[in-house]
Design a protein around this motif. Structure first.
Motif, PDB file in Angstrom:
ATOM      1  N   ASP A   6      76.476  46.173  54.307  1.00  0.00           N
ATOM      2  CA  ASP A   6      75.990  46.783  55.489  1.00  0.00           C
ATOM      3  C   ASP A   6      77.296  47.591  56.027  1.00  0.00           C
ATOM      4  N   GLU A   7      77.196  48.158  57.053  1.00  0.00           N
ATOM      5  CA  GLU A   7      78.036  48.875  57.335  1.00  0.00           C
ATOM      6  C   GLU A   7      79.267  48.324  57.974  1.00  0.00           C
ATOM      7  N   ARG A   8      79.359  47.128  58.037  1.00  0.00           N
ATOM      8  CA  ARG A   8      80.541  46.456  58.576  1.00  0.00           C
ATOM      9  C   ARG A   8      81.552  46.100  57.591  1.00  0.00           C
ATOM     10  N   ALA A   9      82.692  46.322  57.939  1.00  0.00           N
ATOM     11  CA  ALA A   9      83.650  45.912  56.855  1.00  0.00           C
ATOM     12  C   ALA A   9      83.535  44.291  56.420  1.00  0.00           C
ATOM     13  N   PRO A  10      83.476  43.924  55.118  1.00  0.00           N
ATOM     14  CA  PRO A  10      83.524  42.581  54.813  1.00  0.00           C
ATOM     15  C   PRO A  10      84.328  41.527  55.610  1.00  0.00           C
ATOM     16  N   TYR A  11      85.617  41.628  56.072  1.00  0.00           N
ATOM     17  CA  TYR A  11      85.921  40.678  56.893  1.00  0.00           C
ATOM     18  C   TYR A  11      85.448  40.497  58.326  1.00  0.00           C
ATOM     19  N   VAL A  12      84.938  41.671  58.942  1.00  0.00           N
ATOM     20  CA  VAL A  12      84.206  41.505  60.036  1.00  0.00           C
ATOM     21  C   VAL A  12      82.905  40.701  59.890  1.00  0.00           C
ATOM     22  N   GLN A  13      82.043  40.789  58.715  1.00  0.00           N
ATOM     23  CA  GLN A  13      81.240  39.952  58.628  1.00  0.00           C
ATOM     24  C   GLN A  13      81.526  38.486  58.190  1.00  0.00           C
ATOM     25  N   VAL A  14      82.728  38.384  57.697  1.00  0.00           N
ATOM     26  CA  VAL A  14      83.045  36.881  57.763  1.00  0.00           C
ATOM     27  C   VAL A  14      83.216  36.341  59.134  1.00  0.00           C
ATOM     28  N   ALA A  15      84.073  36.944  59.830  1.00  0.00           N
ATOM     29  CA  ALA A  15      84.354  36.733  61.242  1.00  0.00           C
ATOM     30  C   ALA A  15      82.944  36.338  62.034  1.00  0.00           C
ATOM     31  N   THR A  17      80.083  35.710  60.961  1.00  0.00           N
ATOM     32  CA  THR A  17      79.190  34.699  60.243  1.00  0.00           C
ATOM     33  C   THR A  17      79.717  33.316  60.865  1.00  0.00           C
ATOM     34  N   LEU A  18      81.105  33.184  60.744  1.00  0.00           N
ATOM     35  CA  LEU A  18      81.764  31.962  61.257  1.00  0.00           C
ATOM     36  C   LEU A  18      81.678  31.805  62.747  1.00  0.00           C
ATOM     37  N   ARG A  19      81.790  32.954  63.345  1.00  0.00           N
ATOM     38  CA  ARG A  19      81.582  33.011  65.095  1.00  0.00           C
ATOM     39  C   ARG A  19      80.377  32.200  65.293  1.00  0.00           C
ATOM     40  N   ALA A  20      79.115  32.734  64.684  1.00  0.00           N
ATOM     41  CA  ALA A  20      77.619  32.466  64.835  1.00  0.00           C
ATOM     42  C   ALA A  20      77.576  31.005  64.354  1.00  0.00           C
ATOM     43  N   GLU A  21      78.304  30.492  63.490  1.00  0.00           N
ATOM     44  CA  GLU A  21      78.299  29.108  62.797  1.00  0.00           C
ATOM     45  C   GLU A  21      78.844  28.188  64.148  1.00  0.00           C
ATOM     46  N   ILE A  22      80.049  28.599  64.630  1.00  0.00           N
ATOM     47  CA  ILE A  22      80.730  27.913  65.950  1.00  0.00           C
ATOM     48  C   ILE A  22      79.741  27.837  66.752  1.00  0.00           C
ATOM     49  N   LYS A  32      87.536  20.953  61.162  1.00  0.00           N
ATOM     50  CA  LYS A  32      88.400  21.639  60.078  1.00  0.00           C
ATOM     51  C   LYS A  32      87.608  22.691  59.564  1.00  0.00           C
ATOM     52  N   LEU A  33      87.653  24.076  59.386  1.00  0.00           N
ATOM     53  CA  LEU A  33      87.070  24.861  58.445  1.00  0.00           C
ATOM     54  C   LEU A  33      87.385  24.634  57.268  1.00  0.00           C
ATOM     55  N   GLN A  51      90.961  35.946  54.720  1.00  0.00           N
ATOM     56  CA  GLN A  51      92.228  35.800  55.899  1.00  0.00           C
ATOM     57  C   GLN A  51      92.022  36.533  57.137  1.00  0.00           C
ATOM     58  N   SER A  52      91.832  37.875  56.695  1.00  0.00           N
ATOM     59  CA  SER A  52      91.410  38.871  57.710  1.00  0.00           C
ATOM     60  C   SER A  52      90.468  38.722  58.723  1.00  0.00           C
ATOM     61  N   GLY A  53      89.343  38.083  58.157  1.00  0.00           N
ATOM     62  CA  GLY A  53      88.139  37.613  59.067  1.00  0.00           C
ATOM     63  C   GLY A  53      88.643  36.360  60.029  1.00  0.00           C
ATOM     64  N   LEU A  54      89.361  35.477  59.319  1.00  0.00           N
ATOM     65  CA  LEU A  54      89.980  34.440  60.099  1.00  0.00           C
ATOM     66  C   LEU A  54      91.063  34.855  61.225  1.00  0.00           C
TER      67      LEU A  54
END
Length: 125
Positions: A6-15, A17-22, A32-33, A51-54
């Protein structure tokens, strides 16, 4: 699970996804992640991208990293506030204010507890 193109950078997608999981309680406060390597394998991306997403989540105050120990969801994170931020897109100003308000409330409670302890320990017997 690999990232969706999608239009979002991969690191933004990681952030995101993890934010939604939290927010959903999949990673509870203090938990611990998975390691960077495991997350990179899960998302099908490079370690540096994970690491950029984290880093984004650290800057938001959702996680903390401890060298040699790992990355953890902050113990004072309110998943319901994270959920509001995640559901409103993360970039929405009101969601950011709500998340910061929750964090300030948690910090205020911690400071009050520390002040109570200091006051109690300084009272002569």
């Amino acid at each position: 699970m690999t990232l969706i193109q999608d239009e979002r950078a991969p690191y933004v997608q990681v952030a995101d996804t993890l934010r939604a999981e939290i927010a959903a309680g999949e990673h509870l406060p203090g938990a611990k992640l998975p390691s960077v390597k495991k997350l990179a394998e899960r998302f099908g991306i490079a370690d540096m991208t994970v690491q950029s997403g984290l880093r984004v989540l650290r800057e938001e105050g959702l996680i903390v990293s401890s060298p040699g120990r790992g990355t953890f969801v902050r113990s004072d994170v309110d998943p319901s506030a994270v959920g509001a931020a995640a559901s409103q897109g993360g970039d929405d100003m009101s969601a950011q204010v709500q998340l910061l308000t929750s964090q300030v409330q948690g910090l205020t409670a911690r400071v009050e507890e520390l002040e109570r302890r200091v006051t109690a320990s300084s009272v002569p017997d």
